[in-house]
Enzyme design. Structure first.
Site, mmCIF file in Angstrom:
data_model
loop_
_atom_site.group_PDB
_atom_site.id
_atom_site.type_symbol
_atom_site.label_atom_id
_atom_site.label_comp_id
_atom_site.label_asym_id
_atom_site.label_seq_id
_atom_site.Cartn_x
_atom_site.Cartn_y
_atom_site.Cartn_z
ATOM 1 N N ASP A 181 38.305 37.623 41.268
ATOM 2 C CA ASP A 181 39.625 38.577 41.020
ATOM 3 C C ASP A 181 40.191 38.032 41.519
ATOM 4 O OD1 ASP A 181 40.770 40.159 38.992
ATOM 5 O OD2 ASP A 181 39.771 41.458 39.231
HETATM 6 C C1 NOJ Z 1 43.228 41.718 37.796
HETATM 7 C C2 NOJ Z 1 42.065 42.482 36.917
HETATM 8 O O1 NOJ Z 1 41.505 42.797 37.432
HETATM 9 C C3 NOJ Z 1 41.209 41.007 36.198
HETATM 10 O O2 NOJ Z 1 40.942 42.564 35.192
HETATM 11 C C4 NOJ Z 1 41.602 40.163 35.590
HETATM 12 O O3 NOJ Z 1 40.825 39.525 34.816
HETATM 13 C C5 NOJ Z 1 42.199 39.459 36.308
HETATM 14 N N1 NOJ Z 1 43.832 40.337 37.163
HETATM 15 C C6 NOJ Z 1 43.754 38.944 35.848
HETATM 16 O O4 NOJ Z 1 44.344 38.836 35.213
#
Ligand code: NOJ
Length: 762
Positions: free
Chosen positions: A307
């Site tokens: 993430d």
């Molecule tokens: C952080 C988020 O936790 C995740 O769900 C998301 O896909 C990513 N950022 C990318 O934007």
């Protein structure tokens, strides 16, 4: 401007973009390797790996924000920072293999051209995006849609979102979010399917299949699904986003991991590692989770993406000393692709040179990423999804908007309808629509980066279109979402007095339930509560329309209103979907995917909690597992939802009452519609294992069926129960089942009805 994914850019930015895309840095000569079009992908990938420099390998594992394409909303801490010229140069140099959160066919084609024509090895880029509940056409937030308990609907909206994404030069979506959400303080409950494992599993499969389609990932309308965030992100302590998770492995296996496994079994070939730590080990550095279990036990063959900077965050976790150490730990644990931090690109060459990471580990990750690119057909058609003409044709279609409206009304849950106040008449009554969410265009809900804002339908607009004489509608905001409005309450009270019926549109804004938006107190914001009290004091009948991304604590005039509809965030067509229900063109038939507590302080609260040795009691007894103020029951249980018919249940029947070890048991219940309208009823089957070698939930959903019942009719609803439905994770951490006695409910929701007993016999 839904069809034009290349919106106006400032002049400087346009210049930068043009230089970046066409800037003509010297093209390094391609290697003289003999891989031909005819080679099977696996062989071709091995040849590529053999030909790659260590930098090029690291590049394939490097994922950055797309700086070229339009992103109207910021959804991550640093997502506006990319420099197109630098990124284009890095793509040419083979140092970036993947971009995310840019959409649009035309520019997508130009970016891809840099990779496949100007980089040495010509490996296509992978384009990903957060397409969570629609792209240009916005569907209900996932929690809302889960209220339909309809997997076909979830499949269809995911399919439509994939069609729009794939036509806009996207290959991968960071969805579905399959984190079980049992603490409503957590801001991201809105992105999932709620508190129950079965419902999460079913929605996980439906959405994965919907995104990926039925014709394989190479199909031009398929999007690679990325079930996220592995694992247990939803179990953060106190519902505080990013917080620590500490839980038994049995619970992890029984509750939090199954929706992931279900998605992988349905064909998902990527997943995203979570921000949180689990039992002391951050998910992004967790070799047990990402390698032993995921690859070893489950046989997952796709790739794991971190993430947003979660590998870098291993440092803040106190789990890695510095960026180099963080990259080493994440890579060895099984994180194949690094999102945004750049740590893989920066440190992999040295980590391999020093022997801290074997080349085989890097090759393994590269192989996984390239194999998914191959599965997506990118080696055969790197320009998939880059036709502007097709993009125009396939996004924001009338068909998608019709689906959004249907999905919206199917997501509404009627908590209460005393005296049959709903549906409202379309004519003859003066209606005061009061509250910040009457005229509000805050209908999309979180995670809609590219939703077409020109097509949002407010509740006010939906009402005006539905009413025979819209001049009978008065609209007064009365309050802001979190601040009072000067004179707001006075204006609202005057409007209520002049009306026959009040509709109060209250709740949370989309920014209040989202990433990093945990709430310590899940109430209707105080200024709106004050508005509700003042309006209710006029004595006019009140219908509450709740806008929310989580279960809320309802109190005072909101809780006591004769009619309450949970309307969540329903997407583009929200106002029309709500009007369809309010004015009775369609009956509400949604069911809660999360329990509504009585007080915030009960969180985490979920129906399948354990009984404890001193179960809460409705009698006024001391020394029980309950709170002074409210005992320990929901205000509205999981599974609850009324319709315009009136449904009553007979006693469940379990035939002979014995489920043979290798056989099945037929169970049934008679359900009667005593109302005057047809009823769509979700009959729910819950069980409780009465005595086991591990303590068991007080109830667990094991099956459900939706049936339509004509007014006055009685239907017999049958289920077949098998031993496999009674499995739990035992002391040895294996799935097991033990013979003995079980309670069974066939009921309209959790926490209601009397159980009957059956035995599982070996
Ligand atoms: C952080 C988020 O936790 C995740 O769900 C998301 O896909 C990513 N950022 C990318 O934007």
């Amino acid at each position: 401007m839904p069809h034009d994914a290349t919106p106006p850019l400032g002049a400087t930015r346009r210049r930068l973009l043009a230089t970046a895309l066409f800037g003509g840095a010297a093209v390094v000569a391609a290697p003289r390797i003999a891989w031909g079009q005819a080679l099977p992908h696996a062989a071709r990938i091995e040849q590529l790996i053999a030909a790659m420099t260590i930098e090029e390998k690291a590049g394939q594992l490097n994922l950055l924000n797309d700086p070229f394409r339009f992103r109207p909303q910021s959804v991550n801490p640093t997502d506006g920072e990319g420099d197109p010229a630098r990124v284009a140069a890095e793509i040419r140099a083979g140092r970036i293999g993947n971009l995310f959160n840019g959409v649009g066919a035309e520019t997508g084609r130009e970016i891809q051209r840099i990779a496949v024509e100007e980089s040495r090895l010509k490996i296509p880029l992978l384009f990903a995006a957060d397409i969570i509940h629609g792209l240009f056409t916005v569907f209900p937030v996932p929690l809302a849609e889960a209220s339909s308990w309809d997997t076909d609907l979830a499949y269809r909206t995911a399919r439509a979102a994939a069609v729009e994404g794939a036509a806009s030069a996207i290959h991968q979506t960071y969805a579905p979010m399959v984190d079980v959400g049992r603490d409503q303080r957590w801001g991201r409950v809105v992105e999932g399917a709620g508190e129950d494992v079965l419902l999460n599993n079913l929605m996980s499969v439906a959405r994965t299949r919907g995104f990926q389609g039925e014709r394989g990932l190479a199909d031009p309308q398929a999007l690679l699904a990325t079930p996220k965030h592995i694992a247990a992100y939803g179990a953060a302590e106190a519902g505080l986003d990013y917080n620590t998770v500490d839980m038994s492995e049995a619970q992890l296996k029984e509750v939090y991991l199954p929706p992931f496994k279900a998605a992988f079994e349905a064909g998902a070939l990527s997943t995203m590692s979570a921000f949180n730590d689990i039992n002391g080990i951050p998910a992004t550095g967790n070799e047990w989770l990402l390698t032993e279990l995921l690859r070893g036990e489950w046989g997952f063959e796709g790739f794991v993406v971190s993430d947003y900077t979660s590998e870098q965050e291993l440092i803040a976790h106190g789990f890695a000393a510095d960026g180099r150490d963080a990259a080493r730990i994440a890579l060895l644990a099984g994180v194949d692709m690094s999102m945004v931090s750049g740590l893989y690109l920066e440190h992999i060459p040295d980590l391999v040179a020093s022997g801290d990471v074997p080349m085989a580990v890097v090759d393994r990750a590269v192989r996984r990423v390239l194999s998914v690119k191959a599965a997506l057909g990118l080696f055969d058609d790197p320009y998939r999804g880059t036709s502007v003409e097709r993009e125009r044709r396939e996004v924001g279609t009338a068909e998608h908007y019709a689906l959004a409206r249907e999905a919206g009304r199917r997501s509404v849950v009627m908590l209460k309808n005393d005296g049959g106040l709903l549906p409202l008449p379309k004519s003859g009554k003066r209606i005061a629509l009061i509250g910040p969410f009457g005229p509000s265009l805050d209908v999309f809900g979180p995670w809609t980066i590219w939703g077409d804002e020109s097509k949002r339908v407010s509740v006010e607009q939906g009402f005006r279109e539905a009413m025979t004489d819209p001049s009978l509608l008065t609209v007064v905001e009365g309050s802001g979402v979190e601040e009072a409005l000067d004179g707001g309450i006075e204006a609202a009270v005057a409007a209520a007095r002049a009306a026959d019926i009040v509709v109060l549109a209250l709740g949370e804004s989309q920014g209040m339930s989202a990433e990093a938006q945990s709430r310590a107190d899940i109430v209707v914001p105080p200024p709106q509560q004050a508005l509700a009290e003042a309006v209710a004091a006029t004595g006019k009948p009140v219908v509450v329309l709740l806008r929310n991304g989580r279960a809320l604590e309802l109190s005072g005039a909101v809780r006591d209103a004769p009619a309450i509809l949970v309307t969540w965030f329903l997407g583009s067509e929200m106002g029309r979907s709500v009007a369809d229900i309010v004015f009775g063109d369609h009956a509400p038939d949604g069911r809660l995917p999360v329990s509504f507590p009585q007080l915030s302080g009960q969180q985490p609260f979920y129906y399948s909690r354990k009984t404890t040795g001193r179960p809460a009691s409705s009698r006024d007894e001391g020394y029980k597992a309950q709170f002074r103020e409210v005992g320990h029951a929901p205000l509205y249980p999981f599974g609850h939802g009324l319709t315009y018919g009136a449904v009553t249940y007979g006693a469940p029947s379990v035939g002979g009452g014995v489920l043979p070890w290798d056989g099945s048991l037929e169970v049934s219940v008679q359900v009667t519609n005593t109302g005057r309208r047809a009823a769509s009823e979700v009959v729910q089957l819950y069980i409780r294992d009465r005595v086991a070698t591990m303590t068991q939930p007080r109830q667990l959903l094991k099956d459900f069926k939706r049936i339509e019942i004509a007014p006055g009719a009685t239907e017999t609803v049958r289920f077949t129960l098998r031993r496999e439905q009674l499995l739990f994770v035992g002391r040895d951490l294996e799935w097991t089942v033990e013979p003995g006695e079980f309670d069974l409910w066939l009921a309209p929701s959790a926490e209601v009805g009397e159980p009957v007993r059956f035995r599982l016999e070996r």
